[in-house]
Design a protein around this motif. Structure first.
Motif, PDB file in Angstrom:
ATOM      1  N   LEU A 135      68.562  15.577 148.291  1.00 26.96           N
ATOM      2  CA  LEU A 135      68.369  14.274 148.936  1.00 26.96           C
ATOM      3  C   LEU A 135      69.437  14.090 149.992  1.00 26.96           C
ATOM      4  CD1 LEU A 135      66.422  11.823 148.510  1.00 26.96           C
ATOM      5  CD2 LEU A 135      68.290  10.716 147.277  1.00 26.96           C
ATOM      6  N   ASP A 136      69.076  13.528 151.151  1.00 24.70           N
ATOM      7  CA  ASP A 136      70.086  13.349 152.191  1.00 24.70           C
ATOM      8  C   ASP A 136      70.954  12.133 151.892  1.00 24.70           C
ATOM      9  OD1 ASP A 136      68.950  10.923 153.366  1.00 24.70           O
ATOM     10  OD2 ASP A 136      67.496  12.178 154.410  1.00 24.70           O
ATOM     11  N   ARG A 137      72.075  12.067 152.582  1.00 26.68           N
ATOM     12  CA  ARG A 137      73.072  11.044 152.246  1.00 26.68           C
ATOM     13  C   ARG A 137      72.579   9.632 152.516  1.00 26.68           C
ATOM     14  NH1 ARG A 137      78.310  12.564 155.835  1.00 26.68           N
ATOM     15  NH2 ARG A 137      77.975  14.601 154.887  1.00 26.68           N
ATOM     16  N   GLU A 138      71.743   9.456 153.543  1.00 26.96           N
ATOM     17  CA  GLU A 138      71.263   8.112 153.865  1.00 26.96           C
ATOM     18  C   GLU A 138      70.363   7.568 152.755  1.00 26.96           C
ATOM     19  OE1 GLU A 138      71.167  10.699 155.985  1.00 26.96           O
ATOM     20  OE2 GLU A 138      72.748  10.043 157.377  1.00 26.96           O
ATOM     21  N   LYS A 139      69.459   8.418 152.251  1.00 26.97           N
ATOM     22  CA  LYS A 139      68.579   7.968 151.170  1.00 26.97           C
ATOM     23  C   LYS A 139      69.366   7.726 149.879  1.00 26.97           C
ATOM     24  CE  LYS A 139      64.272   9.987 152.869  1.00 26.97           C
ATOM     25  NZ  LYS A 139      63.197  10.995 152.631  1.00 26.97           N
ATOM     26  N   LEU A 140      70.361   8.567 149.632  1.00 33.61           N
ATOM     27  CA  LEU A 140      71.152   8.362 148.420  1.00 33.61           C
ATOM     28  C   LEU A 140      71.958   7.074 148.524  1.00 33.61           C
ATOM     29  CD1 LEU A 140      71.947   9.304 145.654  1.00 33.61           C
ATOM     30  CD2 LEU A 140      73.696  10.764 146.681  1.00 33.61           C
ATOM     31  N   GLN A 141      72.434   6.742 149.718  1.00 38.21           N
ATOM     32  CA  GLN A 141      73.137   5.470 149.894  1.00 38.21           C
ATOM     33  C   GLN A 141      72.195   4.297 149.609  1.00 38.21           C
ATOM     34  OE1 GLN A 141      76.534   4.972 150.523  1.00 38.21           O
ATOM     35  NE2 GLN A 141      75.848   2.947 149.839  1.00 38.21           N
ATOM     36  N   THR A 142      70.948   4.444 150.017  1.00 43.94           N
ATOM     37  CA  THR A 142      69.951   3.421 149.716  1.00 43.94           C
ATOM     38  C   THR A 142      69.787   3.257 148.208  1.00 43.94           C
ATOM     39  OG1 THR A 142      68.749   3.847 151.777  1.00 43.94           O
ATOM     40  CG2 THR A 142      67.522   2.787 150.002  1.00 43.94           C
ATOM     41  N   ALA A 143      69.769   4.382 147.478  1.00 48.48           N
ATOM     42  CA  ALA A 143      69.658   4.323 146.022  1.00 48.48           C
ATOM     43  C   ALA A 143      70.864   3.627 145.410  1.00 48.48           C
ATOM     44  CB  ALA A 143      69.508   5.733 145.461  1.00 48.48           C
ATOM     45  N   ALA A 153      67.124   7.569 143.137  1.00 49.18           N
ATOM     46  CA  ALA A 153      67.209   8.780 143.959  1.00 49.18           C
ATOM     47  C   ALA A 153      66.001   9.678 143.736  1.00 49.18           C
ATOM     48  CB  ALA A 153      68.503   9.528 143.651  1.00 49.18           C
ATOM     49  N   LYS A 154      65.570   9.806 142.478  1.00 45.15           N
ATOM     50  CA  LYS A 154      64.380  10.608 142.187  1.00 45.15           C
ATOM     51  C   LYS A 154      63.139  10.004 142.833  1.00 45.15           C
ATOM     52  CE  LYS A 154      65.948  12.648 137.817  1.00 45.15           C
ATOM     53  NZ  LYS A 154      65.748  12.679 136.339  1.00 45.15           N
ATOM     54  N   GLU A 155      63.054   8.696 142.811  1.00 42.40           N
ATOM     55  CA  GLU A 155      61.921   8.029 143.455  1.00 42.40           C
ATOM     56  C   GLU A 155      61.921   8.276 144.962  1.00 42.40           C
ATOM     57  OE1 GLU A 155      62.030   3.902 142.420  1.00 42.40           O
ATOM     58  OE2 GLU A 155      61.927   4.288 140.256  1.00 42.40           O
ATOM     59  N   LEU A 156      63.109   8.462 145.528  1.00 37.63           N
ATOM     60  CA  LEU A 156      63.229   8.694 146.975  1.00 37.63           C
ATOM     61  C   LEU A 156      63.119  10.174 147.343  1.00 37.63           C
ATOM     62  CD1 LEU A 156      66.118   6.166 147.726  1.00 37.63           C
ATOM     63  CD2 LEU A 156      63.740   5.975 148.481  1.00 37.63           C
ATOM     64  N   GLY A 157      62.918  11.031 146.324  1.00 42.30           N
ATOM     65  CA  GLY A 157      62.664  12.433 146.636  1.00 42.30           C
ATOM     66  C   GLY A 157      63.698  13.431 146.150  1.00 42.30           C
ATOM     67  N   ALA A 158      64.726  13.001 145.413  1.00 40.45           N
ATOM     68  CA  ALA A 158      65.722  13.950 144.908  1.00 40.45           C
ATOM     69  C   ALA A 158      65.046  14.964 143.992  1.00 40.45           C
ATOM     70  CB  ALA A 158      66.828  13.220 144.151  1.00 40.45           C
TER      71      ALA A 158
END
Length: 310
Positions: free
Chosen positions: A133-141, A178-183
Motif C-alpha cells: 500500500l502506498d503511503r498516502e492511502k495508509l495515511q488515510t487509513a 488499510a486492507k480495505e484500501l488495497g493492502a
C-alpha cells in the motif's frame, strides 16, 4: 562512494558477535569494556533471547556490535563517505562519523533504550507492518482510525513496506482500513512499545536533558538522519534531530533515494540480518550492497572492497 548503514532493533540474535570476539582482540575490548550495568557479552553470546529482545538490553548490545565492527573496518583502512542507521543504528552512524566515542555511543544508546521502555510502560500498544500500500492511502487509513487513539506511520522502509504504530485499538483498526484500501498484508510485529510515534515524547524529553551532558564532536562526513531522510542542514542540531527521531517517523526509503542522488553507489550493512540491504535492493537496486553479520562476512567484505579499490 561507500556508505555504512547500521541495523535497528528486531535484527538482534543470540550469538551475535561471538565469532568476532574470539578472533579479534579489538572487538573483544569493546564488549569487555562496554559501559553498561549488565553482562553484555554473556547476554549477546548466550541469551536468553527474551532478555536480549528487551529494548533496554537490545539497544546497547546492537551498538556494541556495530562500533566493534566499525573499528575493525577502520583498521583495514575501510572508511565510509557517509552513514545512516535505522533507529538506534543512527547512533552507530554518528559514532562512525566521529560525533560519539565508542563508549559514549554505547552508553547513550543504553540510556535511550531504558527511557523508551519506560515511556511504553503501561500502554496497550502495537505495531503492524503493512505491505503493498502506498503511503498516502495508509495515511488515510491512519486518519480514519485516529478516533480510537494514536496511530501513525512510524517507518517508511521501502516501496510497499510501511509500518504503523500507536495504541493497539487504533493500530488494529488502521490495519483493517488499510486492507480495505488495497493492502496485500498486515502483519502485527512483536515489539514492546509504540516506537517512533508521539507516544514516545517522554523518551524524547529525557533524551533532550541527557544530551545536555554530552559532548558532540564534529561530523567527519554526512549522516543521513531518520526523521528527515537526509543530512543535517543549517539551523539544525544533532541533539534536536535525535530528540525528534525517537518520536517521529523513520524515513528510510527517503534516505535511500537521497543517498543514491548524492552519488552513493555502495553500502555496507553492519549488524545481524540483511533487512537494510533488502530495503536498498527494493528502492535503489543499482546500489551495490554488502552485509556484515559474522566474522566470515567481515573477511569476504574486506576482500571485496579492497579488490574494488586495488
Amino acid at each position: 562512494m561507500i556508505a555504512f548503514v547500521y541495523a535497528g532493533q528486531g535484527s538482534q540474535r543470540v550469538g551475535m558477535g561471538k565469532d568476532f570476539y574470539e578472533e579479534f582482540p579489538g572487538f573483544a575490548r569493546v564488549f569487555d569494556h562496554a559501559p553498561v550495568e549488565f553482562d553484555l557479552k554473556t547476554l549477546c553470546f548466550e541469551g536468553p533471547e527474551e532478555k536480549l529482545s528487551q529494548t533496554r538490553y537490545t539497544q546497547p548490545c546492537m551498538a556494541a556490535f556495530a562500533v566493534g565492527v566499525t573499528s575493525l573496518l577502520a583498521q583495514e583502512g575501510i572508511r565510509p563517505q557517509a552513514a545512516a542507521g535505522l533507529s538506534l543504528g543512527e547512533y552507530s552512524a554518528l559514532h562512525a562519523a566521529g560525533v560519539f566515542s565508542q563508549g559514549t555511543a554505547i552508553s547513550t544508546v543504553a540510556f535511550r533504550g531504558k527511557v523508551m521502555e519506560e515511556a511504553a510502560a503501561g500502554l496497550e500498544c502495537g505495531m503492524t507492518a503493512v505491505l503493498g500500500l502506498d503511503r498516502e492511502k495508509l495515511q488515510t487509513a491512519c486518519d480514519g482510525a485516529s478516533e480510537l487513539g494514536v496511530v501513525q506511520i512510524c517507518n517508511y522502509n521501502c516501496p510497499g513496506q510501511l509500518v504503523i504504530g500507536g495504541e493497539r485499538a487504533a493500530v488494529d483498526r488502521a490495519g483493517e482500513l488499510a486492507k480495505e484500501l488495497g493492502a496485500k498484508r498486515c502483519m502485527p510485529l512483536k515489539v514492546s512499545g509504540p516506537f517512533h510515534t508521539r507516544l514516545m515524547k517522554p523518551a524524547g524529553d529525557a533524551l533532550a536533558a541527557y544530551f545536555r551532558t554530552l559532548d558532540f564532536g564534529p561530523m567527519e562526513f554526512p549522516v543521513y538522519f531518520n526523521c528527515k531522510g537526509g543530512p543535517i542542514e543549517a539551523g539544525e542540531t544533532i541533539p534536536a534531530l535525535l530528540e525528534r527521531q525517537v518520536q517521529s517517523s523513520v524515513y528510510w526509503e527517503d534516505t535511500i533515494r537521497r543517498m543514491e542522488a548524492d552519488g552513493i553507489d555502495t553500502v555496507v550493512e553492519i549488524g545481524p540480518g540483511k533487512a537494510l540491504s533488502g530495503f536498498f535492493k527494493k528502492t535503489a537496486p543499482a546500489i551495490k550492497t554488502y552485509h556484515i553479520d559474522t566474522a566470515a562476512d567481515f573477511h569476504s567484505v574486506v576482500s571485496a572492497l579492497k579488490g574494488e579499490t586495488a
